[in-house]
Design an enzyme around this catalytic site. Structure first.
Site, mmCIF file in Angstrom:
data_model
loop_
_atom_site.group_PDB
_atom_site.id
_atom_site.type_symbol
_atom_site.label_atom_id
_atom_site.label_comp_id
_atom_site.label_asym_id
_atom_site.label_seq_id
_atom_site.Cartn_x
_atom_site.Cartn_y
_atom_site.Cartn_z
ATOM 1 N N ASP A 53 0.878 -1.176 0.000
ATOM 2 C CA ASP A 53 0.000 0.000 0.000
ATOM 3 C C ASP A 53 0.915 1.225 0.000
ATOM 4 O O ASP A 53 1.602 1.490 0.985
ATOM 5 C CB ASP A 53 -0.884 -0.032 1.253
ATOM 6 N N TYR A 141 -9.001 15.275 -8.849
ATOM 7 C CA TYR A 141 -8.022 14.524 -9.649
ATOM 8 C C TYR A 141 -7.072 15.468 -10.382
ATOM 9 O O TYR A 141 -5.851 15.284 -10.352
ATOM 10 C CB TYR A 141 -8.773 13.641 -10.648
ATOM 11 N N ARG A 199 -14.161 12.859 -27.740
ATOM 12 C CA ARG A 199 -13.207 13.948 -27.471
ATOM 13 C C ARG A 199 -11.799 13.595 -27.929
ATOM 14 O O ARG A 199 -10.871 14.384 -27.762
ATOM 15 C CB ARG A 199 -13.249 14.337 -25.988
HETATM 16 P P1 NAD Z 1 -6.357 1.300 -12.590
HETATM 17 O O1 NAD Z 1 -6.885 2.563 -12.001
HETATM 18 O O2 NAD Z 1 -7.323 0.392 -13.263
HETATM 19 O O3 NAD Z 1 -5.567 0.466 -11.495
HETATM 20 C C1 NAD Z 1 -4.974 1.123 -10.413
HETATM 21 C C2 NAD Z 1 -4.140 0.139 -9.621
HETATM 22 O O4 NAD Z 1 -3.690 0.839 -8.471
HETATM 23 C C3 NAD Z 1 -4.894 -1.079 -9.139
HETATM 24 O O5 NAD Z 1 -4.167 -2.246 -9.452
HETATM 25 C C4 NAD Z 1 -4.979 -0.853 -7.629
HETATM 26 O O6 NAD Z 1 -4.999 -2.059 -6.880
HETATM 27 C C5 NAD Z 1 -3.739 -0.028 -7.379
HETATM 28 N N1 NAD Z 1 -3.814 0.736 -6.141
HETATM 29 C C6 NAD Z 1 -4.867 1.440 -5.665
HETATM 30 N N2 NAD Z 1 -4.581 1.967 -4.463
HETATM 31 C C7 NAD Z 1 -3.310 1.604 -4.180
HETATM 32 C C8 NAD Z 1 -2.453 1.818 -3.079
HETATM 33 N N3 NAD Z 1 -2.856 2.525 -2.001
HETATM 34 N N4 NAD Z 1 -1.207 1.287 -3.112
HETATM 35 C C9 NAD Z 1 -0.791 0.581 -4.173
HETATM 36 N N5 NAD Z 1 -1.558 0.323 -5.250
HETATM 37 C C10 NAD Z 1 -2.805 0.836 -5.243
HETATM 38 O O7 NAD Z 1 -5.152 1.633 -13.609
HETATM 39 P P2 NAD Z 1 -4.993 2.845 -14.628
HETATM 40 O O8 NAD Z 1 -6.326 3.395 -15.034
HETATM 41 O O9 NAD Z 1 -4.079 2.351 -15.671
HETATM 42 O O10 NAD Z 1 -4.282 3.989 -13.774
HETATM 43 C C11 NAD Z 1 -2.909 3.917 -13.430
HETATM 44 C C12 NAD Z 1 -2.348 5.322 -13.278
HETATM 45 O O11 NAD Z 1 -2.510 6.011 -14.511
HETATM 46 C C13 NAD Z 1 -3.067 6.189 -12.231
HETATM 47 O O12 NAD Z 1 -2.130 7.009 -11.569
HETATM 48 C C14 NAD Z 1 -4.009 7.018 -13.064
HETATM 49 O O13 NAD Z 1 -4.356 8.223 -12.442
HETATM 50 C C15 NAD Z 1 -3.158 7.241 -14.286
HETATM 51 N N6 NAD Z 1 -3.922 7.630 -15.474
HETATM 52 C C16 NAD Z 1 -4.869 6.796 -15.978
HETATM 53 C C17 NAD Z 1 -5.592 7.187 -17.096
HETATM 54 C C18 NAD Z 1 -6.663 6.305 -17.692
HETATM 55 O O14 NAD Z 1 -7.445 6.806 -18.529
HETATM 56 N N7 NAD Z 1 -6.754 5.038 -17.340
HETATM 57 C C19 NAD Z 1 -5.343 8.429 -17.690
HETATM 58 C C20 NAD Z 1 -4.357 9.251 -17.155
HETATM 59 C C21 NAD Z 1 -3.651 8.834 -16.041
#
Ligand code: NAD
Length: 240
Positions: A53, A141, A199
């Site tokens: 975590d 966010y 978008r």
């Molecule tokens: P996701 O959100 O589907 O998965 C997130 C992962 O983070 C999960 O495996 C979860 O178990 C883990 N997690 C949550 N809380 C945690 C903690 N306290 N400690 C450790 N792990 C933890 O994956 P995603 O959508 O690919 O997002 C990954 C990153 O990319 C994030 O930082 C997100 O903000 C960023 N991001 C995502 C997008 C998108 O459209 N998916 C766009 C821009 C940025």
């Protein structure tokens, strides 16, 4: 192999972008330590894995110090939906603890070893939503991801002469389990998906593997002249 001989430490490696980055890093020859809040999500990754975590400062810093990474990839993050009127202090604190403070703590733990060993690379996952563009209903966010860009630039500035490069990735909308949940939470998955695609100048959302390519580049020596940059990868979204 582009990451041969490098040790990498990756957070939130269980799914989405973090998973794709972990798989790409393993493929490119890195010795990877892949961590996630949920250990079961790490199954199938052919590297060292354990539950972590990132909001637990002492556990995070101990894990990073033990792994001695040449490359640190901070993927953990959570997307709160909503405008300022709906924002609570609890959600704000949660977002800043997870999206911002955890990156502060992991970088703080990784940097002394990187400097001692002659250098390293840090790759923080930010977003285009924040200071690059404003996405609707992303008050908390966007603030947290803008902070990630600020931290990235600050650390890059201070460590540029000590061999550590610090960059962040600013993805647009990328297919992931949490994106699916956000679309479902709107009550009309199909309409919400269509609105996200609409978008996008490319007419589609991104795949985690496309983000992983950039993370490989930024972690590798190919990116040796790149630091302090917010790298946009968004299918043309921020280009208007
Ligand atoms: P996701 O959100 O589907 O998965 C997130 C992962 O983070 C999960 O495996 C979860 O178990 C883990 N997690 C949550 N809380 C945690 C903690 N306290 N400690 C450790 N792990 C933890 O994956 P995603 O959508 O690919 O997002 C990954 C990153 O990319 C994030 O930082 C997100 O903000 C960023 N991001 C995502 C997008 C998108 O459209 N998916 C766009 C821009 C940025």
């Amino acid at each position: 192999m582009r990451l041969q001989g490098k040790r990498a430490f990756i957070t939130a490696a269980g799914q989405g972008i973090g998973r794709a980055v972990s798989e790409a890093y393993i493929r490119e020859g890195a010795t990877v330590t892949a961590t996630d809040l949920k250990a079961d999500l790490l199954e199938g990754l052919e590297c060292e894995t354990f539950a972590l975590d990132v909001t637990n400062k002492s556990a995070l810093q101990k894990a990073v110090e033990t792994a001695k990474p040449d490359i640190l990839v901070n993927c953990a993050g959570f997307v709160h939906a909503g405008e300022i009127a709906e924002a609570t202090d609890g959600d704000f604190d949660m977002a800043f603890n997870l999206n911002v403070r955890a990156q502060f703590h992991s970088m703080q733990a990784a940097l002394p070893g990187m400097v001692e060993r002659g250098g390293g690379a840090i790759v923080n996952v930010a977003s285009v939503a924040g200071s690059i563009l404003a996405a609707p209903g992303r008050f908390i966010y966007g603030a947290s991801k803008a902070a990630v860009i600020g931290m990235t630039k600050s650390v890059a500035k201070d460590y540029v002469q000590r061999g550590v490069r610090v960059n962040c990735i600013c993805p647009g909308t990328v297919e992931s389990p949490s994106l699916k949940q956000r679309l479902e939470a709107t009550g009309d998955y199909e309409a919400a998906y269509a609105a996200f695609v609409a978008r996008q100048p490319m007419g589609r959302i991104g795949q985690p593997e496309e983000i992983a390519h950039l993370a490989v580049y930024l972690g590798s020596d190919e990116a040796s002249f790149t630091t302090g940059v917010a790298h946009v990868i968004d299918g043309g979204w921020a280009n208007g």
